[in-house]
Design an enzyme around this catalytic site. Structure first.
Site, short mmCIF file in Angstrom:
data_model
loop_
_atom_site.label_atom_id
_atom_site.label_comp_id
_atom_site.label_asym_id
_atom_site.label_seq_id
_atom_site.Cartn_x
_atom_site.Cartn_y
_atom_site.Cartn_z
N LYS A 193 -2.20 57.71 -16.14
CA LYS A 193 -3.02 56.49 -16.04
C LYS A 193 -3.05 55.97 -14.61
CE LYS A 193 -0.55 54.12 -19.02
NZ LYS A 193 0.49 55.12 -19.41
N ARG B 193 -1.58 46.67 -24.53
CA ARG B 193 -0.63 47.59 -25.18
C ARG B 193 -0.28 47.17 -26.59
NH1 ARG B 193 1.97 49.84 -20.10
NH2 ARG B 193 3.45 51.36 -20.85
N ARG C 12 9.53 63.09 -11.87
CA ARG C 12 8.91 62.12 -10.94
C ARG C 12 9.94 61.38 -10.10
NH1 ARG C 12 5.06 57.44 -13.19
NH2 ARG C 12 6.81 57.03 -14.58
N ARG D 125 12.65 56.20 -11.12
CA ARG D 125 12.45 54.95 -11.86
C ARG D 125 13.51 54.83 -12.95
NH1 ARG D 125 6.21 53.95 -13.67
NH2 ARG D 125 7.16 53.58 -15.70
N ARG E 96 10.02 55.24 -25.01
CA ARG E 96 8.69 54.74 -24.58
C ARG E 96 7.60 55.41 -25.41
NH1 ARG E 96 9.47 56.24 -18.48
NH2 ARG E 96 7.26 55.74 -18.19
P1 AP5 Z 1 1.28 58.56 -13.70
O1 AP5 Z 1 -0.09 58.58 -13.14
O2 AP5 Z 1 2.27 57.62 -13.10
O3 AP5 Z 1 1.20 58.34 -15.29
P2 AP5 Z 1 1.19 56.98 -16.09
O4 AP5 Z 1 0.48 57.25 -17.36
O5 AP5 Z 1 0.69 55.85 -15.24
O6 AP5 Z 1 2.77 56.87 -16.34
P3 AP5 Z 1 3.74 55.62 -16.26
O7 AP5 Z 1 5.13 56.19 -16.48
O8 AP5 Z 1 3.56 54.80 -15.06
O9 AP5 Z 1 3.24 54.88 -17.55
P4 AP5 Z 1 3.92 53.83 -18.44
O10 AP5 Z 1 2.82 53.43 -19.34
O11 AP5 Z 1 5.19 54.24 -19.09
O12 AP5 Z 1 4.44 52.80 -17.36
P5 AP5 Z 1 4.00 51.35 -16.92
O13 AP5 Z 1 4.31 51.26 -15.49
O14 AP5 Z 1 2.64 51.00 -17.39
O15 AP5 Z 1 1.83 60.06 -13.67
C1 AP5 Z 1 3.16 60.36 -14.06
C2 AP5 Z 1 3.62 61.59 -13.24
O16 AP5 Z 1 2.81 62.72 -13.60
C3 AP5 Z 1 3.44 61.38 -11.73
O17 AP5 Z 1 4.52 61.96 -11.05
C4 AP5 Z 1 2.13 62.14 -11.41
O18 AP5 Z 1 2.09 62.68 -10.11
C5 AP5 Z 1 2.11 63.23 -12.46
N1 AP5 Z 1 0.76 63.57 -12.88
C6 AP5 Z 1 -0.26 62.72 -13.15
N2 AP5 Z 1 -1.37 63.39 -13.54
C7 AP5 Z 1 -1.03 64.72 -13.51
C8 AP5 Z 1 -1.75 65.92 -13.82
N3 AP5 Z 1 -3.04 65.90 -14.23
N4 AP5 Z 1 -1.10 67.09 -13.69
C9 AP5 Z 1 0.21 67.13 -13.29
N5 AP5 Z 1 0.94 66.03 -12.97
C10 AP5 Z 1 0.32 64.83 -13.10
O19 AP5 Z 1 5.02 50.45 -17.77
C11 AP5 Z 1 6.41 50.50 -17.53
C12 AP5 Z 1 7.09 49.47 -18.43
O20 AP5 Z 1 6.62 48.14 -18.07
C13 AP5 Z 1 6.79 49.58 -19.92
O21 AP5 Z 1 7.65 50.51 -20.56
C14 AP5 Z 1 7.05 48.15 -20.39
O22 AP5 Z 1 8.40 47.87 -20.47
C15 AP5 Z 1 6.46 47.33 -19.24
N6 AP5 Z 1 5.02 47.04 -19.43
C16 AP5 Z 1 3.99 47.46 -18.62
N7 AP5 Z 1 2.82 47.01 -19.10
C17 AP5 Z 1 3.10 46.28 -20.20
C18 AP5 Z 1 2.30 45.59 -21.14
N8 AP5 Z 1 0.96 45.54 -21.04
N9 AP5 Z 1 2.90 44.98 -22.19
C19 AP5 Z 1 4.26 45.00 -22.31
N10 AP5 Z 1 5.10 45.65 -21.47
C20 AP5 Z 1 4.51 46.28 -20.41
#
Ligand code: AP5
Length: 222
Positions: A13, A88, A127, A160, A171
């Site tokens: 994402k 979410r 990562r 992280r 997660r």
């Molecule tokens: P990346 O692009 O970072 O993927 P992502 O889907 O953004 O993964 P995240 O781990 O950031 O998502 P998340 O939903 O768990 O975390 P968030 O920060 O929103 O890619 C991941 C890796 O893969 C990278 O190394 C990248 O290079 C690689 N990659 C990408 N595309 C690729 C491809 N095509 N091929 C190969 N490699 C690839 O949330 C974190 C925490 O915050 C949550 O758990 C929760 O506690 C809180 N939180 C955030 N938002 C909310 C909300 N709305 N409500 C409640 N709690 C929330």
């Protein structure tokens, strides 16, 4: 353009939201990034959010809706934005629907990115991220330097807190239980497209752009 990039942790994402932001000149609004910044700065929000994030649980809806409203009112969001990691839960989707009415926004397009769990685990356990500029490294395709000093800004590269296998699995469970209903909410009410995220970063990006264009064309002909 008003987009939601949607999908399980690690589907890409953030990666795709950054590319869309750069090419379409609209901001990426990532709740995860905003929360991590608050944790880093030890704000009240950060102190509250940290305990949830460490375990892979969701931060309470009222806190999330408050930061989203504040962010989306800023002037750079005037001609559109990409929501990354929000909504979410159903209460968050309902909060966004109310915000759209209050701000007279056009409907959001939800872009679902799908990747198998085993690939997600491989990506997230591989990562590393720069603490200062957020640059992304991954042992799969772009390994961090041995000294863990960021090649972009010279900051420290770390793992992280929630990128360990136990928390990643939690997660993924939280995503299935609390977040997948949001997809049905948009399938019934909004614009929805689905993308295979298990391709190269550029192929995923091109698939998203193609499907958005197809959706726009079919709307113009109806
Ligand atoms: P990346 O692009 O970072 O993927 P992502 O889907 O953004 O993964 P995240 O781990 O950031 O998502 P998340 O939903 O768990 O975390 P968030 O920060 O929103 O890619 C991941 C890796 O893969 C990278 O190394 C990248 O290079 C690689 N990659 C990408 N595309 C690729 C491809 N095509 N091929 C190969 N490699 C690839 O949330 C974190 C925490 O915050 C949550 O758990 C929760 O506690 C809180 N939180 C955030 N938002 C909310 C909300 N709305 N409500 C409640 N709690 C929330």
């Amino acid at each position: 353009m008003h987009l939601i990039i949607f999908g399980a942790p690690g589907v890409g994402k953030g990666t795709q939201a950054k590319m869309i932001s750069k090419n379409f000149l609209i901001p990426q609004v990532s709740t995860g990034d905003m929360l991590r910044e608050a944790v880093k700065n030890e704000t009240e929000l950060g102190k509250l959010a940290q305990s949830y994030m460490k375990k892979g649980h969701l931060v309470p809806d009222d806190l999330i809706l408050k930061i989203i409203k504040e962010r989306c009112l800023k002037s750079d969001c005037y001609s559109g934005y990409i929501l990354d990691g929000f909504p979410r839960t159903i209460p968050q989707a309902e909060g966004l629907a109310q915000l759209m009415i209050d701000m007279q926004l056009p409907p959001f397009t939800l872009v679902e990115v799908i990747v198998p769990d085993n690939i997600i685990i491989e990506r997230l356990t591989g990562r590393k991220t720069c603490e200062s500029c957020g640059a992304d490294y991954n042992k799969l395709n772009n390994p961090a330097p041995a000294d863990n000093i960021c090649t972009v800004c010279g900051g420290n590269i770390t793992t992280r807190q929630d990128d360990n296998e136990k928390t990643i699995k939690n997660r993924l469970n939280v995503y299935r239980e609390q977040t997948t209903p949001v997809k049905h909410f948009y399938q019934e009410r909004g614009k929805f497209i689905s993308i295979n995220g298990n391709q190269s970063v550029d192929q995923v990006y091109q698939s998203i752009v193609n499907k958005i264009n197809q959706l726009d064309e079919s709307e113009q002909t109806h």
